[in-house]
Design a protein around this motif. Structure first.
Motif, short mmCIF file in Angstrom:
data_model
loop_
_atom_site.label_atom_id
_atom_site.label_comp_id
_atom_site.label_asym_id
_atom_site.label_seq_id
_atom_site.Cartn_x
_atom_site.Cartn_y
_atom_site.Cartn_z
N GLY A 34 0.80 -1.23 0.00
CA GLY A 34 0.00 0.00 0.00
C GLY A 34 0.82 1.27 0.00
N LEU A 35 2.15 1.14 -0.19
CA LEU A 35 3.01 2.34 -0.24
C LEU A 35 3.12 2.77 -1.71
CD1 LEU A 35 5.65 1.00 2.29
CD2 LEU A 35 4.12 2.94 2.70
N LEU A 41 8.30 6.04 -6.63
CA LEU A 41 9.71 6.47 -6.53
C LEU A 41 10.63 5.38 -7.08
CD1 LEU A 41 11.78 8.60 -5.37
CD2 LEU A 41 11.87 7.15 -3.33
N PHE A 42 10.39 4.12 -6.66
CA PHE A 42 11.22 3.01 -7.16
C PHE A 42 11.14 2.91 -8.69
CE2 PHE A 42 10.68 0.81 -2.83
CZ PHE A 42 12.00 0.96 -2.46
N LYS A 43 9.91 3.02 -9.24
CA LYS A 43 9.75 2.88 -10.69
C LYS A 43 10.44 4.02 -11.44
CE LYS A 43 5.33 0.52 -10.47
NZ LYS A 43 3.89 0.78 -10.44
N ALA A 44 10.33 5.23 -10.89
CA ALA A 44 10.95 6.39 -11.55
C ALA A 44 12.47 6.24 -11.55
CB ALA A 44 10.54 7.68 -10.84
N LYS B 121 15.66 9.97 2.46
CA LYS B 121 14.39 10.57 2.90
C LYS B 121 13.31 9.48 3.01
CE LYS B 121 11.78 13.50 0.22
NZ LYS B 121 11.55 14.75 -0.54
N ALA B 122 13.26 8.60 2.00
CA ALA B 122 12.25 7.52 2.00
C ALA B 122 12.42 6.63 3.22
CB ALA B 122 12.37 6.69 0.72
N LYS B 123 13.68 6.36 3.59
CA LYS B 123 13.91 5.45 4.73
C LYS B 123 13.38 6.06 6.03
CE LYS B 123 17.08 2.55 7.20
NZ LYS B 123 18.28 2.79 8.03
N GLU B 124 13.63 7.35 6.24
CA GLU B 124 13.11 8.02 7.45
C GLU B 124 11.59 7.91 7.52
OE1 GLU B 124 14.36 12.11 8.00
OE2 GLU B 124 16.46 11.58 7.58
N LEU B 125 10.94 8.11 6.38
CA LEU B 125 9.48 8.07 6.35
C LEU B 125 8.96 6.66 6.57
CD1 LEU B 125 9.20 10.60 3.43
CD2 LEU B 125 8.22 10.93 5.72
N TYR B 132 6.08 7.83 0.75
CA TYR B 132 6.91 8.92 0.21
C TYR B 132 6.00 10.09 -0.13
CZ TYR B 132 11.03 10.89 -2.08
OH TYR B 132 12.10 11.67 -2.41
N PRO B 133 6.43 11.37 0.05
CA PRO B 133 5.48 12.47 -0.13
C PRO B 133 5.26 12.94 -1.57
CG PRO B 133 7.56 13.30 0.74
CD PRO B 133 7.70 11.80 0.65
N ALA B 134 6.26 12.80 -2.44
CA ALA B 134 6.15 13.41 -3.78
C ALA B 134 5.00 12.82 -4.59
CB ALA B 134 7.46 13.27 -4.54
N GLU B 135 4.20 13.70 -5.20
CA GLU B 135 3.09 13.24 -6.05
C GLU B 135 3.60 12.84 -7.43
OE1 GLU B 135 0.01 12.76 -5.18
OE2 GLU B 135 0.05 13.71 -3.20
N LYS B 136 4.61 13.59 -7.92
CA LYS B 136 5.15 13.35 -9.27
C LYS B 136 6.68 13.32 -9.21
CE LYS B 136 1.22 13.67 -11.59
NZ LYS B 136 0.66 12.41 -12.06
N ILE B 137 7.25 12.47 -10.03
CA ILE B 137 8.70 12.44 -10.19
C ILE B 137 9.00 12.50 -11.68
CG2 ILE B 137 10.79 11.05 -9.82
CD1 ILE B 137 9.20 9.94 -7.30
N TYR B 138 9.98 13.32 -12.05
CA TYR B 138 10.35 13.52 -13.45
C TYR B 138 11.78 13.07 -13.69
CZ TYR B 138 6.09 16.22 -13.66
OH TYR B 138 4.77 16.58 -13.61
#
Ligand SMILES: [Fe+2]
Ligand SMILES: [Fe+2]
Ligand SMILES: [Fe+2]
Ligand SMILES: [Fe+2]
Ligand SMILES: [Fe+2]
Ligand SMILES: [Fe+2]
Lengths: 168, 168
Positions: A34-35, A41-44, B121-125, B132-138
């Motif tokens: 559910g993350l 992030l992993f896919k990007a 950052k992901a590990k802390e969360l 993870y907070p980001a809605e979009k990654i480019y």
């Protein structure tokens, strides 16, 4: 290209390919938990590693402008796995009585045989300037069994049911 | 697991990851050439190699049920690439005056720095049970530059324009 730079780029291609693969596996696992945004992030980042691997691959001149050469490189890789790599690895796993490793190498070996045949067919067609004929390809998500046109009722290698097959 | 079987499975994971990557690169190339069904064949078989790699990865017990461990494994990999692998490879390419290799290793090194920070950052969360907070990654398709929320007007690493960025 100088030999040491070539060796380093080949190692970098291996490293990028393994990082890409690891991130795709973790993306699937994060999604199961559910993350969803962590999965994204992993896919990007997996795609960024694809870009790196492709850059190294091109510098190594392994991408040919003639698709026939590219398909031949696939035939060569699959043939090595069928004739050398997987029989030896599977035999070693049997010898050391490592049952999970016997299963994972057996699954791969069976699928690679099909891949080699498909790429051989693809090469003949590409040489005639034709596209591959199959409209649909189905992959067993448990063992990688690969089949054209329609998925079987049960995977002949691992027994997974038809509705689990992934369509391409 | 017995050491020799472990070493063989690790080599098989590397082989599957590289085959997967090669097929994705060829899929993109086949599509550019209008060979749409050949492209699909490459993508389907790339997925079969993903299944094989994932099976070996699980037998090697490298997939943890705790996402924190998985993210840590990403941090470790990216950190090795930033602190050891890419500086050495880039330096060697400069020393041997191999300009294309300097560029492809430079592009990777710059992106890996960002990846390491994102995974930290992901590990802390994840440790706090958060996504993870980001809605979009480019991602820049030329150099792999990675950025959250919005793509830049021009890639700061390679200069590619905003409209080329791939959105996740
Ligand atoms: Fe990378
Ligand atoms: Fe294969
Ligand atoms: Fe199967
Ligand atoms: Fe495979
Ligand atoms: Fe990275
Ligand atoms: Fe870029």
């Amino acid at each position: 290209m100088r030999e040491m730079t070539k060796q380093f780029l080949e190692a970098a291609f291996a490293g990028e390919s393994m990082a890409h693969m690891k991130y795709l596996i973790f993306a699937e696992e994060a999604e199961k938990k559910g993350l969803i945004k962590l999965s994204k992030l992993f896919k990007a980042i997996a795609y960024a590693e694809y870009v790196h691997a492709k850059n190294h691959f091109k510098v190594l001149k392994k991408l040919s402008d003639d698709m026939k050469d590219n398909v031949q490189s696939c035939i060569d890789g699959e043939t090595f796995e069928i004739e050398e790599m997987y029989p030896v690895y599977k035999n070693a796993a049997e010898f050391q009585d490592e049952k999970d490793a016997v299963r994972s190498t057996h699954f791969a070996l069976e699928a690679e045989k099909i891949h080699a045949d498909m790429y051989k067919k693809a090469k003949e067609l590409v040489e005639k300037g034709e596209d591959y004929p199959a409209e649909k390809i189905y992959i067993c998500p448990v063992c990688g069994y690969t089949v054209e046109d329609e998925a079987p009722e049960k995977c002949p290698v691992c027994g997974a049911p038809k509705d689990k097959f992934v369509e391409f």
